[in-house]
Design an enzyme around this catalytic site. Structure first.
Site, PDB file in Angstrom:
ATOM      1  N   ASP A   1      -9.250  -5.660   3.925  1.00  0.00           N
ATOM      2  CA  ASP A   1      -9.449  -5.946   2.504  1.00  0.00           C
ATOM      3  C   ASP A   1     -10.605  -6.915   2.298  1.00  0.00           C
ATOM      4  OD1 ASP A   1      -7.489  -4.297   1.356  1.00  0.00           O
ATOM      5  OD2 ASP A   1      -5.921  -5.715   1.863  1.00  0.00           O
TER       6      ASP A   1
ATOM      7  N   HIS B   1       0.793  -1.227   0.000  1.00  0.00           N
ATOM      8  CA  HIS B   1       0.000   0.000   0.000  1.00  0.00           C
ATOM      9  C   HIS B   1       0.832   1.286   0.000  1.00  0.00           C
ATOM     10  CE1 HIS B   1      -3.692  -2.212   0.422  1.00  0.00           C
ATOM     11  NE2 HIS B   1      -3.207  -2.875   1.454  1.00  0.00           N
TER      12      HIS B   1
ATOM     13  N   GLU C   1      -7.736 -12.559   2.068  1.00  0.00           N
ATOM     14  CA  GLU C   1      -8.405 -11.259   2.098  1.00  0.00           C
ATOM     15  C   GLU C   1      -9.522 -11.122   1.076  1.00  0.00           C
ATOM     16  OE1 GLU C   1      -5.302  -8.441   1.260  1.00  0.00           O
ATOM     17  OE2 GLU C   1      -4.588  -9.592  -0.456  1.00  0.00           O
TER      18      GLU C   1
END
Length: 263
Positions: free
Chosen positions: A184, A50, A158
């Site tokens: 997520d 990220h 996720e």
């Protein structure tokens, strides 16, 4: 003169069925990595999915790894996808414990773990052999014979497809751990920003039960210390306590709240 092989203390913690505690260092500072080690954390999570440097930026990774090596804490590196070249690059830089995102099938998991091994499941592995930092530039005694024993590769669960395939994923040989990703998972279930939504919690519980049944270590996020303690009691072995920016935010806001001003 040959040097001794590397030792992954985090792997030993997981093998001993103990609990490892860490923090997400989301400013990517070697100084803070070193400081967290001095404070006694078992791991420092570096998330390359990220934010942060490119997963292929060996120089940045080496600086973070050296900071971890000073105090004996372990860098837990998250990669954005199960790309074999990306995995090999991170390991050669000196990463010993990593986990990959965006997996859905056991085949993808097997590909990731196989990329980290010189020998895998009775056959030759897919890790390349060179003399990188991981081998102390070729000086490590019996590097090929010892390196596989120190590497841990986990995966994030996720999305609903991965949850549906959880039993097959957990059966992949030498999978180091699974990390239950509620944030997520909430997005993929149509509830972004709601990690405690009932639908999300049901899938997280399915992951937990399957991991315990398969005897594969389970990792997850702690949402406050009550949650951390509950998760440790319920079988989690790899627990993230919070983030650098979250900790700073809490402390600075508490200072403002307690400031009385001029009378």
């Amino acid at each position: 003169m040959a040097t001794s092989p590397r030792t992954n203390l985090l792997r030993r913690t997981l093998e001993d069925d103990a609990v490892a505690l860490g923090i997400l260092e989301n400013t990517y500072s070697p100084t803070l990595v070193e400081f967290y080690g001095e404070l006694g954390l078992d791991f420092v999570w570096i998330d390359l999915e990220h934010a942060g440097p490119s997963p292929f930026d060996g120089d940045r990774l080496e600086d973070l790894l050296r900071a971890a090596n000073v105090t004996g804490t372990e860098l837990l590196v998250r990669l954005p996808e199960p790309d074999p070249g990306m995995i090999r690059k991170a390991l050669d830089a000196g990463v010993r414990t990593l986990f990959v995102s965006r997996i859905e099938t056991a085949a993808e998991v097997r590909q990731a773990v196989e990329a980290s091994r010189f020998e895998y499941d009775g056959d030759p592995g897919k890790r390349g052999f060179a003399s990188p930092r991981a081998s102390r530039w070729g000086t490590t005694d019996d590097y090929a014979g010892t390196e596989d024993d120190e590497i841990v590769v986990g995966v994030t669960i996720e999305n609903p497809t991965a949850v549906a395939n959880i039993e097959e994923i957990l059966a992949v040989p030498e999978l180091g751990f699974v990390f239950a990703g509620p944030l997520d998972l909430a997005v993929s279930l149509g509830h972004p920003g709601e990690p405690t939504h009932e639908a999300v919690e049901e899938q997280i519980e399915e992951i937990r039960e399957a991991a315990l049944e398969a005897d594969v270590p389970l990792g997850g996020l702690g949402f406050g210390m009550d949650d951390v303690n509950e998760k440790a009691r319920s079988g989690y072995q790899l627990l993230n306590l919070g983030t650098t920016t979250g900790a700073l935010q809490g402390v600075v806001r508490s200072w403002f709240a307690e400031y009385e001003g001029l009378e």
